[in-house]
Structure formats: structure tokens, C-alpha cells
Design an enzyme around this catalytic site. Sequence first.
Site, PDB file in Angstrom:
ATOM      1  N   LYS A  82       0.595  -1.022   0.262  1.00  0.00           N
ATOM      2  CA  LYS A  82      -0.001  -0.091  -0.159  1.00  0.00           C
ATOM      3  C   LYS A  82       0.805   1.353  -0.096  1.00  0.00           C
ATOM      4  O   LYS A  82       2.218   1.529   0.526  1.00  0.00           O
ATOM      5  CB  LYS A  82      -1.023  -0.256   1.357  1.00  0.00           C
ATOM      6  CG  LYS A  82      -1.811   1.384   1.093  1.00  0.00           C
ATOM      7  CD  LYS A  82      -2.813   0.954   1.915  1.00  0.00           C
ATOM      8  CE  LYS A  82      -4.173   1.951   2.066  1.00  0.00           C
ATOM      9  NZ  LYS A  82      -4.878   1.872   3.307  1.00  0.00           N
ATOM     10  N   SER A 157      -9.287   2.706   1.548  1.00  0.00           N
ATOM     11  CA  SER A 157      -8.083   4.035   1.208  1.00  0.00           C
ATOM     12  C   SER A 157      -7.345   2.268   0.352  1.00  0.00           C
ATOM     13  O   SER A 157      -7.071   2.659   0.025  1.00  0.00           O
ATOM     14  CB  SER A 157      -7.292   4.491   1.382  1.00  0.00           C
ATOM     15  OG  SER A 157      -7.466   3.712   3.007  1.00  0.00           O
ATOM     16  N   SER A 181     -11.202   1.694   5.407  1.00  0.00           N
ATOM     17  CA  SER A 181     -10.526   1.241   4.489  1.00  0.00           C
ATOM     18  C   SER A 181      -9.940   0.253   4.202  1.00  0.00           C
ATOM     19  O   SER A 181      -9.299   0.233   2.233  1.00  0.00           O
ATOM     20  CB  SER A 181      -9.470   2.217   4.816  1.00  0.00           C
ATOM     21  OG  SER A 181      -9.843   3.726   5.602  1.00  0.00           O
TER      22      SER A 181
END
Length: 474
Positions: A82, A157, A181
Site C-alpha cells: 500500500k 483507502s 479503508s
Amino acid sequence: MSTSDLCFRTARELVGLMAAGEVSAVEVAEAHLDQVAAVNPAVNAVVSLDPEITLADARAADDARAAGRSLGPLHGLPMAFKDTHDAAGFPTTYGSPIHAGNRPAESELLVARLRAAGVVRLGKTNVPEFASGSHTFNNLFGTTRNPYDLTRSAGGSSGGAAASLASGMQPLADGSDMGGSLRNPASFCNVVGLRPSPGRVPIHPAPLPWQTLAVQGPMARNVDDLALMLGVVAGPDDRVPLSITEDPAVFTGALERDLTGLRIGWSPDLGGALPVERAVVDVIRKRLHLFEDLGCDVIEVEPDFSGADRCFRTLRAWQFQATFGDLLAAYPGQLKPSLEANIREGAEVTAADVAMASRIQGELFQRFAAAFADEYDVLVLPVSQVLPFDADLEYPTVIEGVAQQTYLDWMASSYYVSAIGLPALSVPAGFSDGRLPVGMQLVGPYRQERLLLEVGRGLEIAAGDGAFVRPPVG
């Protein structure tokens, strides 16, 4: 083996194939690089790709195996991290032009543990700017699109992580979750994602090491693979004050167990607190029979989440100001408006506000501890209140006729759970009539991730061929 065959094998299968000498780490890496080249232009999930690093890591993995060295449980598996997680050799941009040139010299703890377990570096995965919001778009890399329908959001996210998993660009993914997220993109992209209890996966370095809202966790295409990764990234670290000391080996054994008599509390709208699209509820409701097939007792409940909204929004705003306040001062007008608004809101939070939010958080925790003891063993909720929405929107503005005032409102079915600090597993529940994925949220008692994995695995077994369905893109 073909690229498609390798890229949609489970992580455990790939590890086994490499251990048996049926395929090399280089061949696995090349297959995933080919898949990225074929799929990523449409999905836009993987960013900062560096094939030279990937192939060098893969060759080193093969050399280590040939030399008879001790190998980790993820040896040779390619992963893209990520883009809020520092990984040496790759930029960490946070989806912001401000940090486009940021290249950390060291990996953070989560990535370091994955590398020590044998992971091959593939690249980074796209995020919304500074991981703010649950729709993945930014001015640096653009919008990540849902591989089941390219006109729809992949969530966020951890949207790049979920979309790359679903479309075969990597077999495992790392995510993070403050208000959904990790869970929302898992739901939108038909994969599995775990928000663990705070401290289960220790975060280092961290600007606020005592906070409990934001956690990191694993994502995979099935529960067994997720448990494999959790066994690597969980475990204590002396630099992290909240880290849980339990041996992570508890997650690596067989997950199959008799679930007869397990009490499943099902709430379609979190006790009437929230609007939820009818299509979402319909898909999950059709899946409830699997619990009954496993011998569980399913009851509809009305959990009391009163105070969760105030608690989460107050602590989140305070945390945003503490984390990003200096950034806003240094780069006024260069952050997306919703993020700026949250930071400024946090500056207005008083000590009395934080004290009240902390008190509510304690009350919520005790209330749900009692509910788990007296009413149900696992709470089943929608992950998201909506189906994957139009990727050109910032957020859905109406749910079942109820206006959503901010980009946070539609995420409440996830962030109410975050406020309490409970572990939650997003598992695929099926598809809407329009073939859009819907996730089911399994919420368990504090630190009972193993229970959630056992239930999630039971659902996969009861479903027959599992819950993952390959997307049209991929």
C-alpha cells in the site's frame, strides 16, 4: 503454466508449487508482471512498478532455495505494498504530489515482516490522497477502478490493494483501516479483508502509537490465505505499546471446526441506525442460510451503537489534526478540500471533546463485551451501506432517499465498529442483480480474530467452491 493459471492460484498453492520445484519464483514473478501489464492499464491499481527490483528479488529467492537456506512461509510470493506503507526501494507518495519524490531508506515494520517471510517486491498499490476517504482517486496517479465493473469505485483507502488482488495482479495484499479503508474495498472487490484488534498487527513507526482507530491488516482472495499472511504480520514488538503478545502461530493451523450452536447476531441496519441500500441487504440475507447449514443459530438483533458516530468523528478529527496539521500549514491549498476540512475540524476539537469521546468509547466497549457474552458470539453486518458506486463521484450522496452530508456518512457501517476497537472480517457475500460484489462483515469480540477466521472459513466451505469469482477484467 499459463499466466492466468499462476495468477489466480491461491497463495498457499503458489508456495507449494515453488517448494516442489514445479515452478520458480522468477516464473511466478514474470507471470504477475505480465498480468499487471495486461490488466493494470484498465484498473489502475498498481503504481510505482519496478520490474528490475521484482525480478532481482525473485532470482534471489530461487538462489536461496537452491542453496538450502531456511525459507519463510511466503517465500517467492510477489506483493505490491500500500502506498502509505514504507517499502525500501520504492517511493511512498501517499497519493499526493507533495510526496512524489519521497523514497524511504527503510521499510516499516509490516513490510519488513513480509520481506523477512520471503515476499518479492512488486510495486505499490494506489490510495486516495493520504488515505483519506473510501474511494481511491488522487491527482498523482488517478482513479482505481473496480475490476467487476470499470465504471465503479474499487473502494478505499486500500482500493488499489483490493482491485489488484481481485484481478490477479498479486496473491496477497496489505491494507490499513481507520473507518473501513480495508473492509470497504474488500467488499467492493469480492475479496477478504481483516481489520484486526488494535495491536494485533503492530505499527512502527507511528506518530500516535497509543491510538486505536487506525490499524493495519491482511487481504487475500480466501480466508486460508489471509490467515497465512496474518501469521506473518501479527505478533508483538517492544517498540509498539499496544502490541498483542499472543503467538501469531495461533492463526496458521487448520481453521476448520464444528460451528454447531454458534450464536450469529444479524443486523441489516445496525439496529435501525443507518440507511442501507436494499440490494446490499438482499444479497447478505440470501447468504444467511450458510450459517444455518453449519449448525449456527441465526437471530436478528438490534445492537446499540449509540454514541459511536460522535466518538469516531471526534477522535478521527483530532488524529487528523495531530498527524497532518503541520502538513496543511506547510502546503496550504495543496490538499484535497475534504482532507483540509477534516484537519481544520480537528483543530477545533477541545480537551473536553476528546475526553467525552474517550468516555463514550469505553462505554461502547463494555456494552458490546456484554452483548457478546449474553446475546451472540459473532455479529453480522453489512460492510458497506451501498453497492460499488460511480467512480466519477467523490462519494455517494443519497442512500435509500437519505442524503449523505459528508464523504464519511456512507461509511458508518464500518466506522461504528472501528470506534469500539473490535476485530472485523469482510468476506464476499455474493453479487447484486447487476453483478456488483457485496461483502458481509463478521464482527467478533476483542482479540478474537481466530474465531472470525474459523467462521469465515466455514462459510467458504459451506458455499462449496468458495466465495471468490474472477472478475471480467483479469
